[in-house]
Structures are given as C-alpha cells and as structure tokens.
Design an enzyme around this catalytic site. Structure first.
Site, mmCIF file in Angstrom:
data_model
loop_
_atom_site.group_PDB
_atom_site.id
_atom_site.type_symbol
_atom_site.label_atom_id
_atom_site.label_comp_id
_atom_site.label_asym_id
_atom_site.label_seq_id
_atom_site.Cartn_x
_atom_site.Cartn_y
_atom_site.Cartn_z
ATOM 1 N N GLN A 240 -27.118 34.821 46.036
ATOM 2 C CA GLN A 240 -28.178 34.934 47.040
ATOM 3 C C GLN A 240 -29.437 35.584 46.470
ATOM 4 O OE1 GLN A 240 -26.489 36.930 50.451
ATOM 5 N NE2 GLN A 240 -25.068 35.264 50.910
ATOM 6 N N GLY A 243 -33.268 31.923 45.074
ATOM 7 C CA GLY A 243 -33.920 30.642 45.303
ATOM 8 C C GLY A 243 -32.980 29.459 45.427
ATOM 9 N N GLY A 245 -30.797 28.853 47.828
ATOM 10 C CA GLY A 245 -30.793 28.367 49.202
ATOM 11 C C GLY A 245 -31.944 27.405 49.454
ATOM 12 N N SER A 246 -33.107 27.730 48.911
ATOM 13 C CA SER A 246 -34.262 26.847 49.067
ATOM 14 C C SER A 246 -34.019 25.497 48.398
ATOM 15 C CB SER A 246 -35.514 27.503 48.480
ATOM 16 O OG SER A 246 -35.945 28.580 49.289
ATOM 17 N N GLU A 268 -28.964 23.354 63.752
ATOM 18 C CA GLU A 268 -28.177 23.879 64.861
ATOM 19 C C GLU A 268 -28.221 25.400 64.886
ATOM 20 O OE1 GLU A 268 -23.479 24.013 66.362
ATOM 21 O OE2 GLU A 268 -24.057 22.862 64.604
#
EC number: 2.3.1.48
Length: 427
Positions: A240, A243, A245-246, A268
C-alpha cells in the site's frame, strides 16, 4: 492476586505473511518486508467484538505462498483454559473461511513455497504492465538498479483453476474491507483483475508475487450494453501507499473505456480511501484530455500529460470586495454554469458514472475559478447547491425554508473544503 485476562484481541492475534522462497528473498531491498502484518477487521470471522476467549499470548499464524497463495495455519498460545464450551475454537472457526488444503506442518509448507515459486503462473490474460526501479538490496553498492515488473491479469470463472485460486485470495476481502463478504461463485457475471509483482532472481529466473485484486460485476444496461460495477478492491498492506492501487484502478477503467459493449464504470459503496484514489485518477485523466480541457476552459487551459494545469498569470488589479469583475463567463463550456449537453456528451464518451462525473466537474471548476470573479463564484455555488438539493431532496424537503438553506450552505462549504483537499493531492 491479579486476575488473569483470558481474552485476546483478534486483530492483534492474527498475523499474516506473504512468504517468498529463499532465492526470492535474496533480491529484496533492505526496507522490503512482506511478513507479519495484521488485519484491519476480524469481526466477520471472530464476531462483532473481535475478541477471542480462552487463551493467553495467542498467536494465529496464517501464511500464504507469495504467488500461489497456498496457505499454512498454526495456532500457538502460552496457556489455554481447560476444555469448556466458552473457549473459542480458534482454528475451527477460521478454517471455515479458507480452503481445506492448508498446511499445518511448517516444513511441508516451506517446501511448497519453494516449489510454487517456480511453477506458479498467474491465471487469465495480461491487460496491463508497468515497471518500477527495484529497491537497493542490503549491502549493494552497484549504481545500476534492476527493474521490477508488475502485471495485471483479467480472469473469469471460465479460466481453468481460477475458482480455486480465488478461494485462497478472497479472505483478504473480509480482513481489510469493512462489510466485505464472499461473492457467489455460481454467478457468471463476475470478472476479476489481479495484480502481481514479477521479480527477477539473481540467476535471471522471474517469479510472481500477489499484490491485490478487484472484482467487478457486469450489469445489463438498456438497450444492448452493460455497466461494469467495481465491487471489491484490495491492495495488501505491504504494497500500500506505493501507487499500485492507482495502477489497478486505471487498468479497470481503461478496460471499460475500450470495451464497446460497456457503457460506464460504476463503484459500489466506495470507502473513503478508495473514493480519494478514484477522484485523483479520474481528475488526472481529465486533465490529460486535451480536447476536454480546451473545450471546457478555453485555450488558456494547458494540459501537462496528466499533471498540473496552469492558467495564464495576469497582473491585473484585484477588484474591491463585493465589486463585479466584469467577467460574465469564460470562453469554455465549463462555465460556471456548465453546459449540460456538452458535459453529458463527454461523460458518455468517457464512461464515467453520473454522480462521479458531477463531482469531477465541480472539482475542476473550483480548480479554475477566479477568486475575484464574484459572478462566477455565485454561479458555481448555485450549480453545486442545485445538485446537492436534488441528491438530498427527501431529507431537505422535510425542513423549513430557513433551516433548509442553512443546511445547504453548510453542506456546500464542507464539500468545497473536501474538494480543495483532493485537488491539493494532484498538484
């Protein structure tokens, strides 16, 4: 005599590790560690209080082979209460949430890690790759640093062995997503994007290591297309804030953008951290879109490859407080107020969900708003409040007019502060 506490915090007792083969550990940087981290939540497994009763110095050691995610489970403690119906069956409870083929013998598991490291290959098709410089290894004096490769794979239930692999990785959803739950394996509408590190050993062999994944669901959208709903999204803690996740989110967005039968990408019930990640990447996508920026803000808006957008600086005198700037509206379609037909055309082309698109438009307008232009500031405020009123109509309609106006203003100011916080992240 002090009373002995026989309860343990489940989040602290459960220790997770992504275990690499010895040859893979040799190329890790001095600060890299992928073992012994803890979950954020354990209430889906051990109950709402996240407490385990009947043990002292409890350690629940759940390890995963870093690529294949083969599992090892060991429960250790200094002391356990005598057999009683009130003592929690730690392993018995946890094993209901993981595949039954986990190892309980450490030596057997470590042998499996060594074997799987070489034999494991991701399931599905590569849809995105990127690279990063490898962290320098302990004691390394070389000026040349290796490159670490990262790959995102797209998979479905139809891919051989993926169903079994998913059963190994899905527990991270329970441990890190609030209100996360296991999905229905019998529903063919699910698709998955799984992110891996591809790391080179000293002998040149490349091995794969799990980083995270996202599950998306395909909905029918009248008359002949589908919406893609991003449902679950997880990057495991050791990876984490780097970058990754991007990169995973952009992969999913670009997949939706390029698929002719997908009309838009929705999310969601996003958590706050994910909403920030989504906002940052969506804003950068728009800032890098030259046609959108020129049409939206006129030729004065210059895009810098997804980075900063600067407006021309002027040396004009500021207007006295309360005086009109004389500027009625910029040359671009963003206004304020925004040209709604133009905005909807771009939204449809870029496949961004309606509410998210409105928020992005409001953030970009705020980013370019001339603080001395009283009329533009008022038009912007009214535009945002109109959306807020529609979005919260059922609640606001129950209030008296004066209270309703106060609540709208309070919400607007709070939203504006949050927009400024997000915009600061992309500078």
């Amino acid at each position: 005599m002090a009373t002995v506490d026989w309860t343990a915090d489940a989040n602290g007792a459960l220790t997770l590790s992504l275990v690499r083969a010895e040859e893979d550990k040799q190329v890790l940087g001095g600060e890299e560690t992928y073992e012994e981290f803890h979950p954020t939540f354990t209430y889906p497994i051990y109950g709402e209080d996240e407490r385990i009763y009947g043990y002292q110095d409890l350690v629940i050691d759940l390890r995963f082979a870093s690529g294949s995610l083969a599992q090892y489970l060991s429960v250790r403690y200094a002391q356990k209460l005598d057999a009683s119906t009130t003592v929690d069956n730690v392993e018995g409870i946890l094993k209901e949430f993981i595949p039954p083929d986990y190892d309980t013998d450490e030596a057997t598991f470590l042998t499996r890690v060594q074997e799987d490291a070489v034999s494991f290959k991701p399931i599905g098709n590569v849809v995105h790759t990127y690279t990063r410089s490898a962290p320098s290894t302990s004691g390394s004096s070389s000026a040349i640093r290796d490159v670490v490769e990262y790959e995102v794979y797209h998979a479905t239930w139809n891919d051989p062995r993926f169903r079994e692999y998913h059963r190994r990785m899905q527990i991270f959803i329970l441990l890190y997503i609030e209100a996360g739950s296991y999905i229905n394996e019998d529903d063919d509408a699910w698709q998955f994007f799984v992110l891996y590190e591809r790391r080179k050993r000293q002998n040149g062999t490349k091995t794969y290591h799990f980083i995270g994944y996202s599950s998306v669901y395909k909905f029918y959208c009248f008359p002949e297309k589908h919406r893609l709903r991003l449902s679950q999204f997880i990057i495991v803690p050791p990876y984490q804030h780097q970058g990754h996740g991007s990169e995973l989110y952009k992969t999913i967005y670009n997949y939706a953008l390029l698929a002719p039968l997908i009309s838009e990408l929705t999310v969601e019930d996003p958590a706050e951290a994910f909403e920030d990640l989504r906002d940052r990447n969506d804003l950068r996508m728009l800032l890098a879109n030259e046609n959108f920026m020129k049409e939206g803000f006129g030729n004065e808006a210059v895009s810098h490859g997804g980075g900063k957008v600067r407006k021309r600086k002027t040396r004009a005198r500021a207007n006295p407080m309360g005086a009109s700037s004389g500027i009625v509206k910029g040359t671009g379609k963003m206004g304020p107020p925004i040209d709604k037909a133009w905005s909807e055309t771009f939204r449809t082309q870029l496949k961004v969900a309606g509410r998210q698109w409105q928020r992005l438009m409001e953030m970009l307008t705020l980013m370019h708003l001339n603080p001395t232009d009283i009329q533009a500031a008022r038009a912007y405020r009214l535009q945002v409040k109109e959306r807020l009123y529609r979005f919260n109509f059922e609640i606001l309609a129950q209030l008296e007019k004066e209270e309703r106006l106060e609540k709208l203003e309070e919400t607007f100011q709070s939203l504006r502060e949050d927009y400024l916080r997000i915009l600061e992240m992309i500078k």
